[in-house]
Design a protein around this motif. Structure first.
Motif, PDB file in Angstrom:
ATOM      1  N   GLY A  80     -10.659  30.717  15.003  1.00  0.00           N
ATOM      2  CA  GLY A  80     -11.578  31.440  15.860  1.00  0.00           C
ATOM      3  C   GLY A  80     -13.000  30.961  15.673  1.00  0.00           C
ATOM      4  N   GLU A  81     -13.924  31.835  16.006  1.00  0.00           N
ATOM      5  CA  GLU A  81     -15.345  31.468  16.017  1.00  0.00           C
ATOM      6  C   GLU A  81     -15.829  30.948  14.660  1.00  0.00           C
ATOM      7  OE1 GLU A  81     -17.893  34.831  16.588  1.00  0.00           O
ATOM      8  OE2 GLU A  81     -19.602  33.588  17.173  1.00  0.00           O
ATOM      9  N   ARG A 102      -7.791  32.580  18.560  1.00  0.00           N
ATOM     10  CA  ARG A 102      -8.488  33.718  19.171  1.00  0.00           C
ATOM     11  C   ARG A 102      -9.980  33.382  19.285  1.00  0.00           C
ATOM     12  NH1 ARG A 102      -7.679  37.975  14.110  1.00  0.00           N
ATOM     13  NH2 ARG A 102      -9.106  36.953  12.657  1.00  0.00           N
ATOM     14  N   ASP A 103     -10.771  34.318  19.761  1.00  0.00           N
ATOM     15  CA  ASP A 103     -12.222  34.115  19.968  1.00  0.00           C
ATOM     16  C   ASP A 103     -12.494  33.012  20.987  1.00  0.00           C
ATOM     17  OD1 ASP A 103     -12.472  35.971  17.868  1.00  0.00           O
ATOM     18  OD2 ASP A 103     -12.975  34.440  16.371  1.00  0.00           O
TER      19      ASP A 103
HETATM   20 MG   LIG Z   1     -12.852  35.430  14.376  1.00  0.00          MG
END
Ligand SMILES: [Mg+2]
Ligand SMILES: O=C([O-])CC(=O)C(=O)O
Length: 207
Positions: A80-81, A102-103
Protein backbone atom coordinates in the motif's frame (compact mmCIF):
# COMPACT_ATOMS: atom_id res chain seq x y z
CA UNK A 1 7.83 5.24 -18.84
CA UNK A 2 11.46 4.69 -17.99
CA UNK A 3 14.11 4.26 -20.66
CA UNK A 4 14.45 0.53 -20.00
CA UNK A 5 11.97 -0.24 -22.82
CA UNK A 6 12.76 2.93 -24.83
CA UNK A 7 9.20 4.07 -24.18
CA UNK A 8 7.65 1.13 -26.06
CA UNK A 9 4.24 -0.16 -24.99
CA UNK A 10 3.69 -3.71 -23.74
CA UNK A 11 1.81 -4.56 -26.95
CA UNK A 12 4.60 -3.23 -29.18
CA UNK A 13 7.23 -5.16 -27.23
CA UNK A 14 5.18 -8.35 -27.54
CA UNK A 15 4.50 -7.94 -31.26
CA UNK A 16 8.15 -7.15 -31.88
CA UNK A 17 9.14 -10.66 -30.83
CA UNK A 18 6.16 -12.93 -30.06
CA UNK A 19 8.28 -16.09 -29.96
CA UNK A 20 10.45 -14.84 -27.08
CA UNK A 21 8.34 -12.29 -25.19
CA UNK A 22 5.99 -13.81 -22.60
CA UNK A 23 2.63 -12.37 -21.61
CA UNK A 24 1.30 -12.42 -18.06
CA UNK A 25 -2.30 -13.55 -17.84
CA UNK A 26 -4.89 -10.75 -18.02
CA UNK A 27 -5.75 -11.17 -14.34
CA UNK A 28 -2.69 -9.02 -13.60
CA UNK A 29 -3.87 -5.43 -14.16
CA UNK A 30 -2.72 -1.90 -13.54
CA UNK A 31 -4.38 -0.89 -10.26
CA UNK A 32 -4.75 2.73 -11.37
CA UNK A 33 -5.48 4.10 -14.84
CA UNK A 34 -2.36 5.21 -16.65
CA UNK A 35 0.11 3.16 -14.61
CA UNK A 36 3.10 2.04 -16.69
CA UNK A 37 6.56 0.73 -15.90
CA UNK A 38 9.66 -0.80 -17.46
CA UNK A 39 12.73 -2.23 -15.77
CA UNK A 40 14.64 -5.37 -14.86
CA UNK A 41 12.90 -7.83 -12.54
CA UNK A 42 13.97 -8.20 -8.91
CA UNK A 43 12.25 -11.46 -8.07
CA UNK A 44 10.60 -12.16 -4.72
CA UNK A 45 8.79 -15.17 -3.37
CA UNK A 46 6.76 -14.65 -0.23
CA UNK A 47 3.92 -16.39 1.54
CA UNK A 48 0.45 -15.25 0.48
CA UNK A 49 -1.27 -13.35 3.31
CA UNK A 50 2.06 -12.16 4.76
CA UNK A 51 4.07 -9.16 3.59
CA UNK A 52 7.38 -9.34 5.45
CA UNK A 53 8.98 -10.37 2.13
CA UNK A 54 7.85 -7.08 0.58
CA UNK A 55 9.31 -4.99 3.39
CA UNK A 56 12.59 -6.89 2.88
CA UNK A 57 12.44 -6.53 -0.90
CA UNK A 58 12.12 -2.75 -0.71
CA UNK A 59 15.34 -2.69 1.33
CA UNK A 60 17.18 -5.12 -1.00
CA UNK A 61 16.17 -4.26 -4.57
CA UNK A 62 18.43 -2.06 -6.69
CA UNK A 63 17.37 1.38 -7.92
CA UNK A 64 15.74 1.06 -11.33
CA UNK A 65 14.42 -2.43 -10.56
CA UNK A 66 10.85 -3.72 -10.71
CA UNK A 67 9.67 -5.90 -7.82
CA UNK A 68 8.17 -9.10 -9.28
CA UNK A 69 6.47 -10.98 -6.49
CA UNK A 70 4.90 -14.42 -6.21
CA UNK A 71 2.31 -14.39 -3.41
CA UNK A 72 0.32 -17.36 -4.76
CA UNK A 73 -2.56 -15.14 -5.90
CA UNK A 74 -3.56 -14.44 -2.28
CA UNK A 75 -6.36 -11.86 -1.95
CA UNK A 76 -4.81 -9.71 0.79
CA UNK A 77 -3.68 -6.09 0.71
CA UNK A 78 0.04 -6.94 0.81
CA UNK A 79 1.23 -3.54 -0.44
CA UNK A 80 0.00 0.00 0.00
CA UNK A 81 0.90 3.64 0.41
CA UNK A 82 3.60 3.09 3.05
CA UNK A 83 5.50 0.53 1.00
CA UNK A 84 5.05 2.60 -2.18
CA UNK A 85 6.65 5.64 -0.54
CA UNK A 86 9.45 3.46 0.85
CA UNK A 87 10.04 1.99 -2.63
CA UNK A 88 10.14 5.43 -4.25
CA UNK A 89 12.71 6.51 -1.66
CA UNK A 90 14.95 3.72 -2.92
CA UNK A 91 14.42 4.39 -6.62
CA UNK A 92 12.40 1.21 -7.24
CA UNK A 93 10.44 1.62 -10.47
CA UNK A 94 7.26 -0.32 -9.65
CA UNK A 95 5.61 -3.54 -8.52
CA UNK A 96 4.14 -6.57 -10.28
CA UNK A 97 2.54 -8.89 -7.75
CA UNK A 98 0.59 -12.11 -8.12
CA UNK A 99 -1.58 -11.28 -5.13
CA UNK A 100 -3.50 -8.32 -3.74
CA UNK A 101 -2.73 -4.69 -2.84
CA UNK A 102 -4.59 -1.76 -1.25
CA UNK A 103 -4.37 2.07 -1.05
CA UNK A 104 -4.71 2.32 -4.82
CA UNK A 105 -5.89 5.95 -4.78
CA UNK A 106 -2.77 6.92 -2.85
CA UNK A 107 -0.57 4.97 -5.27
CA UNK A 108 -2.14 6.87 -8.17
CA UNK A 109 -1.43 10.16 -6.40
CA UNK A 110 2.17 9.04 -5.86
CA UNK A 111 2.40 7.90 -9.53
CA UNK A 112 3.84 4.62 -8.27
CA UNK A 113 2.94 1.95 -10.85
CA UNK A 114 1.50 -1.30 -9.50
CA UNK A 115 0.15 -4.32 -11.35
CA UNK A 116 -1.74 -6.82 -9.20
CA UNK A 117 -4.35 -9.56 -9.35
CA UNK A 118 -6.58 -8.18 -6.57
CA UNK A 119 -7.36 -4.91 -4.85
CA UNK A 120 -8.58 -5.53 -1.32
CA UNK A 121 -8.39 -3.95 2.12
CA UNK A 122 -7.72 -7.23 3.94
CA UNK A 123 -4.45 -6.94 5.88
CA UNK A 124 -1.52 -9.34 6.28
CA UNK A 125 0.83 -10.88 8.79
CA UNK A 126 4.52 -9.90 8.91
CA UNK A 127 6.11 -13.16 9.96
CA UNK A 128 7.57 -14.99 6.96
CA UNK A 129 10.81 -13.85 5.30
CA UNK A 130 11.03 -13.97 1.52
CA UNK A 131 13.34 -15.56 -1.03
CA UNK A 132 15.01 -13.24 -3.51
CA UNK A 133 16.59 -13.65 -6.91
CA UNK A 134 15.17 -17.08 -7.77
CA UNK A 135 12.79 -17.80 -10.65
CA UNK A 136 9.16 -17.05 -9.74
CA UNK A 137 5.80 -17.81 -11.32
CA UNK A 138 3.85 -14.58 -11.70
CA UNK A 139 0.88 -14.04 -14.00
CA UNK A 140 1.11 -17.67 -15.07
CA UNK A 141 4.61 -17.29 -16.50
CA UNK A 142 8.08 -18.01 -15.14
CA UNK A 143 10.11 -14.84 -14.58
CA UNK A 144 13.85 -14.75 -13.85
CA UNK A 145 15.81 -12.01 -12.11
CA UNK A 146 16.96 -9.50 -14.72
CA UNK A 147 14.22 -10.18 -17.27
CA UNK A 148 12.82 -6.91 -18.64
CA UNK A 149 9.29 -6.22 -17.37
CA UNK A 150 7.03 -3.86 -19.33
CA UNK A 151 3.58 -3.01 -17.98
CA UNK A 152 0.87 -0.58 -19.06
CA UNK A 153 -2.90 -0.41 -19.46
CA UNK A 154 -2.85 -3.50 -21.72
CA UNK A 155 -1.10 -5.72 -19.16
CA UNK A 156 2.39 -7.01 -18.37
CA UNK A 157 4.95 -8.62 -20.67
CA UNK A 158 8.30 -10.24 -19.88
CA UNK A 159 11.37 -10.05 -22.14
CA UNK A 160 13.99 -12.69 -21.26
CA UNK A 161 17.23 -10.90 -20.34
CA UNK A 162 19.21 -12.39 -23.25
CA UNK A 163 16.74 -11.14 -25.87
CA UNK A 164 16.20 -7.54 -24.71
CA UNK A 165 18.52 -5.80 -27.19
CA UNK A 166 17.14 -7.67 -30.19
CA UNK A 167 13.52 -7.21 -29.07
CA UNK A 168 13.89 -3.46 -28.54
CA UNK A 169 15.52 -3.05 -31.95
CA UNK A 170 12.58 -4.88 -33.51
CA UNK A 171 10.20 -2.70 -31.49
CA UNK A 172 11.86 0.45 -32.87
CA UNK A 173 11.37 -0.91 -36.39
CA UNK A 174 7.76 -1.83 -35.70
CA UNK A 175 6.92 1.65 -34.43
CA UNK A 176 8.51 3.20 -37.54
CA UNK A 177 6.43 0.87 -39.76
CA UNK A 178 3.24 1.66 -37.84
CA UNK A 179 3.90 5.39 -38.25
CA UNK A 180 3.93 4.87 -42.02
CA UNK A 181 0.73 2.79 -41.84
CA UNK A 182 -1.04 5.46 -39.80
CA UNK A 183 0.00 8.18 -42.24
CA UNK A 184 -1.39 6.14 -45.15
CA UNK A 185 -4.64 5.37 -43.30
CA UNK A 186 -5.09 9.04 -42.42
CA UNK A 187 -4.58 9.80 -46.11
CA UNK A 188 -7.51 7.49 -46.95
CA UNK A 189 -5.94 4.07 -47.60
CA UNK A 190 -8.00 1.21 -46.16
CA UNK A 191 -6.33 -1.21 -43.76
CA UNK A 192 -7.34 -4.00 -46.17
CA UNK A 193 -5.39 -2.36 -48.99
CA UNK A 194 -2.45 -1.27 -46.85
CA UNK A 195 -1.87 -4.74 -45.42
CA UNK A 196 -2.92 -6.48 -48.66
CA UNK A 197 -5.60 -8.45 -46.83
CA UNK A 198 -7.99 -10.43 -48.98
CA UNK A 199 -11.28 -11.13 -47.19
CA UNK A 200 -12.40 -14.71 -47.80
CA UNK A 201 -16.07 -13.72 -47.41
CA UNK A 202 -17.72 -12.06 -50.37
CA UNK A 203 -19.05 -8.78 -49.00
CA UNK A 204 -19.87 -7.15 -52.34
CA UNK A 205 -23.62 -7.48 -51.74
CA UNK A 206 -23.51 -6.11 -48.18
CA UNK A 207 -24.58 -2.52 -47.61
MG1 LIG B 1 -1.60 1.23 3.96
O1 LIG C 1 0.26 -2.93 5.82
C1 LIG C 1 1.05 -2.86 4.87
O2 LIG C 1 2.26 -2.99 5.00
C2 LIG C 1 0.47 -2.61 3.47
C3 LIG C 1 -0.05 -1.22 3.39
O3 LIG C 1 -1.23 -0.94 3.54
C4 LIG C 1 0.92 -0.12 3.18
O4 LIG C 1 2.07 -0.37 2.82
O5 LIG C 1 0.50 1.05 3.33
Amino acid sequence: MSDAARGHSAATVYEASPSSVRVCDPGLRAVWAGARLAGPAFTVRGIGGDNLALHQAVALAPAGGVLVVDLQQAAHGHWGEILAVAAQQRGIVGLVVDGGVRDVTEMATLSFPVFARHVTVLGTGKDHPGRFGAAVRVGGTVIHAGDLIVGDGDGVVVVPAGTVTDTLERADARVAAERQALAAIRAGTTTLDYYRLTPSTDTTGMR
